[in-house]
Design an enzyme around this catalytic site. Structure first.
Site, PDB file in Angstrom:
ATOM      1  N   ASP A 101      36.907  68.617  16.452  1.00 49.37           N
ATOM      2  CA  ASP A 101      35.731  69.107  15.741  1.00 49.37           C
ATOM      3  C   ASP A 101      35.610  70.631  15.914  1.00 49.37           C
ATOM      4  O   ASP A 101      36.558  71.355  15.622  1.00 49.37           O
ATOM      5  CB  ASP A 101      34.489  68.336  16.224  1.00 49.37           C
ATOM      6  CG  ASP A 101      33.238  68.633  15.441  1.00 49.37           C
ATOM      7  OD1 ASP A 101      33.092  68.092  14.329  1.00 49.37           O
ATOM      8  OD2 ASP A 101      32.395  69.413  15.932  1.00 49.37           O
ATOM      9  N   TYR A 230      28.080  77.449  13.949  1.00 53.01           N
ATOM     10  CA  TYR A 230      28.033  77.349  12.484  1.00 53.01           C
ATOM     11  C   TYR A 230      27.470  78.626  11.869  1.00 53.01           C
ATOM     12  O   TYR A 230      27.883  79.032  10.784  1.00 53.01           O
ATOM     13  CB  TYR A 230      27.144  76.173  12.069  1.00 53.01           C
ATOM     14  CG  TYR A 230      27.669  74.821  12.463  1.00 53.01           C
ATOM     15  CD1 TYR A 230      28.535  74.108  11.630  1.00 53.01           C
ATOM     16  CD2 TYR A 230      27.290  74.225  13.669  1.00 53.01           C
ATOM     17  CE1 TYR A 230      29.005  72.856  11.986  1.00 53.01           C
ATOM     18  CE2 TYR A 230      27.762  72.975  14.034  1.00 53.01           C
ATOM     19  CZ  TYR A 230      28.621  72.292  13.190  1.00 53.01           C
ATOM     20  OH  TYR A 230      29.095  71.056  13.545  1.00 53.01           O
ATOM     21  N   HIS A 294      34.913  59.661  12.944  1.00 45.98           N
ATOM     22  CA  HIS A 294      35.050  61.062  13.362  1.00 45.98           C
ATOM     23  C   HIS A 294      35.335  61.259  14.849  1.00 45.98           C
ATOM     24  O   HIS A 294      36.144  62.104  15.220  1.00 45.98           O
ATOM     25  CB  HIS A 294      33.767  61.810  12.990  1.00 45.98           C
ATOM     26  CG  HIS A 294      33.773  63.264  13.351  1.00 45.98           C
ATOM     27  ND1 HIS A 294      34.658  64.172  12.791  1.00 45.98           N
ATOM     28  CD2 HIS A 294      33.004  63.978  14.210  1.00 45.98           C
ATOM     29  CE1 HIS A 294      34.418  65.378  13.290  1.00 45.98           C
ATOM     30  NE2 HIS A 294      33.435  65.282  14.154  1.00 45.98           N
TER      31      HIS A 294
END
Length: 315
Positions: A101, A230, A294
């Site tokens: 990730d 992010y 995921h």
């Protein structure tokens, strides 16, 4: 979990918490969002028993590592700087890198900036984010997937944190960690609902004790440190202009679940299987795990351990 040692070390001007076990060549594990060193618990135990020194930090902004308050302290240069500091602290020239990730994104940056530090890379879930020199990363994602795409929604400081606070830390973590809904992940404004199909019971790979550990740490730190990764995507795009069109020449094994939210988001599957990924990463193997979502390092831990061991044993 028995025998895993914990310590805080000084790297790149911050105190970083690491969990480690075993002796031998270093396998360095980098976690994603919203995770911790704990996401690698099965790999630490598995790889340390096979003759490796398994090391998993809490990345900057997470867990028992320092959480710098400034949003601008979370660029790719800061985080890769932390990792280089850790590698140097461990006293080795090179590591086997395993990352998932956001850890995977940092892993790609590490391979880009300091390839001599990495012997081989096992990358989980997130392929190389091929840099488009014509459009900034978040702007490109917003154009593709809209204003409610989760990365678009994470950009404004405080906004998503307020929605997370309304539903509570435990709900946020359970909601994200149990997601099996194909991407792209959409987060309509109003209520934090990353996974609208959240089950009532936890999956077999995530116990109540596991969830409680994550909750205890995120209640202490909040989510802002992780969200700041992010919020630096567009700045990272600017900073990495010198590496446009760079090729990652290291041996790389990319492993994703067929139900992964990234893999099932339009563009990514085409990039992974259509030749673009192989062009950017010539020495690449791709594995797609059937029926896995995921968080494959936790959901399919034994399979991931076998893939890591087989791969790093060959190079």
């Amino acid at each position: 979990m028995e025998g895993i040692k914990h310590r805080r070390v000084e790297v790149n001007g911050i105190k970083m918490h690491i969990a480690e076990k075993g002796e031998g060549p270093v396998v360095l594990f980098l976690h994603g969002f919203p995770e911790l060193w704990y996401s690698w618990r099965h790999q630490i135990v598995g790889l340390s028993s096979l003759g490796y020194h398994a090391v998993a930090p809490d990345l900057r902004g997470y867990g028992d590592t320092e959480v710098p308050p400034s949003m601008s302290s979370y660029t790719c240069f800061h985080i890769v700087g932390d990792i280089i500091g850790l590698i140097d602290f461990l006293g080795v020239e090179q590591v086997f890198l395993v990352a998932h990730d956001w850890g995977a994104i940092i892993g790609w940056y590490l391979c880009m900036f300091r390839p001599e530090k990495v012997k081989a890379y096992v990358c989980l879930s997130v392929p190389l984010l091929h840099r488009d020199p014509n459009i900034r990363t978040v702007d490109g994602l917003r154009a593709l997937y809209g204003d409610d795409f989760y990365i678009s929604r994470f950009q404004k400081a405080g906004e998503i944190e307020a929605e997370m606070a309304e539903v509570g830390t435990e709900y946020v973590l359970k909601n994200v960690l149990t997601t099996r809904k194909p991407g792209p992940p959409i987060l309509p404004k109003g209520r934090f609902e990353f996974n609208p199909e959240m089950p009532n019971t936890l999956p077999s790979w995530l116990t109540q004790d596991d969830l409680a550990y994550y909750v205890s740490k995120f209640r202490k730190t909040g989510f802002t440190g992780g969200l700041n990764y992010y919020r630096n995507l567009n700045l990272n795009w600017e900073l990495t202009a010198p590496w446009s069109a760079v090729k990652i020449k290291l041996p790389v094994k990319f492993i994703t679940g067929e139900l992964d939210v990234v893999y099932t988001t339009p563009y990514f599957k085409d990039y992974i299987h259509g030749g673009g990924f192989k062009q950017d990463v010539p020495n690449l193997q791709v594995i797609v795990q059937k029926g896995v979502a995921h968080f494959n390092n936790q959901e399919a831990a034994d399979d991931i351990n076998n893939h890591i061991y087989d791969f790093i044993n060959q190079v």
